[in-house]
Structure formats: C-alpha cells, structure tokens
Write an enzyme that holds these catalytic residues in place. Structure first.
Site, PDB file in Angstrom:
ATOM      1  N   ASP A   4      49.734  35.121  81.316  1.00  0.00           N
ATOM      2  CA  ASP A   4      50.554  34.059  80.746  1.00  0.00           C
ATOM      3  C   ASP A   4      49.854  33.623  79.451  1.00  0.00           C
ATOM      4  OD1 ASP A   4      51.673  31.699  79.978  1.00  0.00           O
ATOM      5  OD2 ASP A   4      51.508  30.708  81.918  1.00  0.00           O
ATOM      6  N   LYS A  37      55.511  27.314  70.881  1.00  0.00           N
ATOM      7  CA  LYS A  37      54.094  26.899  70.827  1.00  0.00           C
ATOM      8  C   LYS A  37      53.358  27.647  69.714  1.00  0.00           C
ATOM      9  CE  LYS A  37      54.135  26.215  75.818  1.00  0.00           C
ATOM     10  NZ  LYS A  37      54.057  24.809  76.158  1.00  0.00           N
TER      11      LYS A  37
HETATM   12  C1  LIG Z   1      50.172  28.018  80.239  1.00  0.00           C
HETATM   13  C2  LIG Z   1      51.657  27.809  80.169  1.00  0.00           C
HETATM   14  N1  LIG Z   1      52.476  28.641  80.820  1.00  0.00           N
HETATM   15  C3  LIG Z   1      53.806  28.510  80.790  1.00  0.00           C
HETATM   16  C4  LIG Z   1      54.396  27.486  80.090  1.00  0.00           C
HETATM   17  C5  LIG Z   1      55.874  27.385  80.069  1.00  0.00           C
HETATM   18  O1  LIG Z   1      56.353  27.627  78.778  1.00  0.00           O
HETATM   19  P1  LIG Z   1      57.882  27.423  78.401  1.00  0.00           P
HETATM   20  O2  LIG Z   1      58.270  26.075  78.892  1.00  0.00           O
HETATM   21  O3  LIG Z   1      57.889  27.537  76.915  1.00  0.00           O
HETATM   22  O4  LIG Z   1      58.626  28.530  79.060  1.00  0.00           O
HETATM   23  C6  LIG Z   1      53.597  26.572  79.408  1.00  0.00           C
HETATM   24  C7  LIG Z   1      54.182  25.429  78.704  1.00  0.00           C
HETATM   25  O5  LIG Z   1      53.577  24.372  78.578  1.00  0.00           O
HETATM   26  C8  LIG Z   1      52.191  26.740  79.436  1.00  0.00           C
HETATM   27  O6  LIG Z   1      51.369  25.909  78.783  1.00  0.00           O
END
Ligand SMILES: Cc1ncc(COP(=O)(O)O)c(C=O)c1O
Length: 410
Positions: free
Chosen positions: A204, A230
């Site tokens: 991730d 992000k």
């Molecule tokens: C480590 C991590 N994984 C997954 C996500 C989920 O991302 P998204 O909401 O853009 O799909 C986030 C969002 O804060 C994150 O920080």
C-alpha cells in the site's frame, strides 16, 4: 532539483495557489498532506485544458477528439509506468484510488486463489483500507488473517514477520509507510522473505509514493497501489500496479463497457490488460492530470523532496520534544514526514480546533488506523504531515499554536 544547492521553496510555494489563501484572516498552514495534498497550477490547469480543448470519451471513437483524449490518457499511463519503473504499461491499471486498488486485488486475486485455511499477513500499521477488504475475502473463502506486531517506537518487527510466514501464507499486504506514525516499513526485506516463502506481496504505497522514489521492478513487488490525490494530483484517480503474469490470471473485478473483447448472451470474452480491469468510462481528465502531477514531482525530484521533508521532520520532532507535556507517538528510526503526537490532558480534537483558529490545518482522530491507536492505548492523536511545500516557519507556527493550546487548556 535544487537551485545553487538550495531547495527552491519560494518558487515551489508559488506553484500552489491555495497556499496564498487566508484561513480566518491568517495564512493557511497546511499540515494535512497525509490526508490529501494540495495541487500545483499545472495540475489545476491541465484539468481545465482537457475539458476545454481535448475531451471526449476514450478508446471508442474514431473521431479526432476521442483520439486526442485517448492519446493523452495513454501518455499518462506511460508516465505512471516510468514513475514506478514498471516493466510494461499494461501493468498499470487506473482505479479510483488506493482503496479501490486493494479491493480489486483482494476480491479478484483472492476469490481465484484463496482457499480455507490459507493465510493472509497484514501488519498493525495498516490503514483500514488495507484491512477490511482482506477481512471480507477471508470471510468468503475461509482464509485466516495474521498480523505483524510493531514495537514501542512504531517500528515494523521483521523477525516477527518472518515467524508468521508458513507454507499456507499466500499473500502479504503491507503498507509502505504508516499514515498514522510515519514508520517506513523495510519493504525490500519483507518482499525478499515473502518470496523465499513462495508468497506474493501487495504494498500500500499511499504514503510512500508522495515521499520517495518507488521502483517496483527493483523491489520485485507483486502489487503496488497509490492514490493520485496524495501525490499532488486530482482526487478520484489512483493506480494499481500488478505483475503482468498475476493480472493475466485474475478474473475481472468489475464488468461493463471498455473491459470486454466480445459480448454475446451465451459468452463474453474480456479485453486484454490493462482494459480488463478498467470497466466503464474512466476519470479521463483526472488520469491526464495525474500524469501532470507526476511531471511536477519528478521535476523537483525525490532526492530533493526527501531531503527537504526529512529536515522538516527532524526540526518539528526537535521542537515538539522540547515542549512540556507533548508525547510523540511513532519514533521509528526510518520515518517519512509524518508526526503524530498528543498534548497530555488535552483531547486531540480540542488541539485541532484551536490550531484551526490559528490557520494551522492538522488531522486529529484515529487516522483510519484504529489498530495502531489500540497498540498505544489511545483513541486518537494529532497528526502533522508535511509535503514538499512546507517550511520551517510553518513548523514554528504549529509550535506557537500548541503553546496557545497549553495556555488555554493545559
Ligand atoms: C496508508 C493508506 N492506505 C490507504 C489509504 C486510502 O486511500 P484512498 O482513500 O485515497 O483510497 C490511505 C488514505 O489516507 C492511506 O494513508
């Protein structure tokens, strides 16, 4: 990129229109980049430009505008391929965000490959997006989830990970960088150990891709996901990288237009990669602008970004450590620019609210990482997460804001 050896912070800040905004008559100090980063003008303008001069549906029309939009979208795919150093552009799947990318793998790969008693390894550091999809597929298949613990500094314990690997471990799904603590996970070692065990690895990369160069080929990652928003790009667009051999074996995740080869009521055959996994009309303008965001970040370069953000992390850690009654949560040796902390006897939400009145935007809460909070016996923290445009003066403003909180509530 540095100019005469210095990081061109003024020029970079000038690229982000929102940074000139005032919040409650005070300059915006945006320290919530872990949740979502602000956008440079090039990205904002690219979205308008697509709709003004290069928009139609993609991969369908023979007409001029459709060709223009399709070419721009496929050029963005190439940029992502280059950004991740993937071997083949077919390995780049556009999704809504990291959440959708993980759900795609958990559902499609999981249904095809997991059997009762098979094991999935996660870590305590995971965002809920990298926990719940695996819980759902575990419920459906009878697979078992095992969790790598973290130490008191929030560090990933590699030895414990190694002990969890068994002949039933099918997949390891681990964050590259913890969104709640900033811990950088030793992902190269994780992948090595997992592969020696015959298990595959999903990373991730939500908090990894914006802060450091990622080379999926060098890492030998099987899957890597990240979200555009992000990485200074638009929201609603993200990327799933997957090794071609794995993606080819996986059944479609969603179905509909774009992802088919031929449809009859008797039998449908599917399109080739990457389109097999891109059902429906994609976020065309978002994909193209994600390519622009990648151009922007690469224009500065991760060596310069990392160095700048590390200095901010170090400086903010020092300043907060000097304050009375501040507990920093997450002090692993290798961290990205995320600082989680609490003021003793003050609720994080109160800290966030008072900071907001000073124009300082931080995140408070569990950061969608409740197992991390549980590990430290907390319900919430305050999180300052830095990006490529933040400054030492903004850290000073954060500290001044926290001193104000202490005067009011401490
Ligand atoms: C480590 C991590 N994984 C997954 C996500 C989920 O991302 P998204 O909401 O853009 O799909 C986030 C969002 O804060 C994150 O920080």
């Amino acid at each position: 990129m540095t100019v005469n050896g210095t990081y061109p912070i003024d020029r970079i800040r000038g690229d982000f229109p929102i940074l000139s905004e005032k919040v409650r008559s005070k300059p915006l100090i945006y320290l919530d980049n872990g949740a979502s980063a602000q956008k440079p003008s090039t990205v904002i303008n690219q979205i308008s430009k697509t709709y003004e001069a290069g928009y139609a549906n993609v991969h369908r029309g023979v007409h001029y505008m459709s060709q223009i939009a399709t070419d721009a979208m496929e050029a963005a795919r190439k940029k992502v391929q280059n950004f991740l150093n993937a071997e083949d552009e077919k390995e780049i799947i556009f999704v809504r965000g990291a959440t959708e990318g993980i759900n795609l793998v958990a559902t499609s790969w999981g249904r095809a490959n997991l059997r009762s008693g098979d094991e999935i390894i996660l870590s305590v550091l995971e965002h809920h997006s990298n926990i719940v999809p695996w819980q759902l597929i575990a419920e459906q298949t009878g697979a078992i989830i095992k969790v790598v613990p973290i130490d008191d500094n929030g560090g990933f314990i590699l030895d414990e990970f190694e002990k969890l690997l068994t002949e039933r471990t099918r997949i390891v799904a681990i964050t590259h960088v913890s969104n709640a603590l900033g811990t950088v996970v030793p992902v190269a070692e994780v992948i090595n150990l997992a592969h020696q065990n015959g298990s595959i690895v999903l990373l991730d990369g939500c908090q990894g891709a914006p802060h450091m160069a990622v080379d999926v080929t060098d890492l030998d990652a099987d899957f890597y996901v990240f979200s555009g928003h992000k990485l200074y790009g638009p929201s609603g667009i993200g990327v799933l990288y997957g090794k071609k051999a794995l993606l080819e074996e996986m059944p479609p995740y969603q179905s509909g237009g774009e992802m088919i080869d031929r449809v009859t009521f008797e039998k449908t055959t599917y399109a080739e990669l990457p389109f097999k996994f891109e059902a429906g009309t994609p976020h065309i303008a978002g994909i193209i602008a994600l390519g622009t965001a990648i151009d922007y970040v690469q224009g500065i370069g991760f060596d310069a970004i990392r160095e700048h953000e590390n200095k901010l992390l170090q400086y903010s850690t020092e300043r907060l450590s000097e304050m009375n009654s501040v507990d920093i949560i997450g002090t692993a040796e290798d961290k990205a620019a995320i600082l989680s902390f609490n003021l003793r006897d003050v609720h994080p939400h109160d800290v966030g609210t008072i900071l907001d009145h000073e124009g300082v935007a931080v995140r408070t809460g569990h950061h969608c990482a409740q197992p991390v909070m549980d590990r430290f016996d907390l319900s919430a923290t305050v999180r300052a997460s830095f990006g490529l445009y933040n400054t030492h003066e903004e850290v000073d403003a954060l500290v001044a804001g926290l001193q104000r909180v202490q005067e009011m509530l401490g």
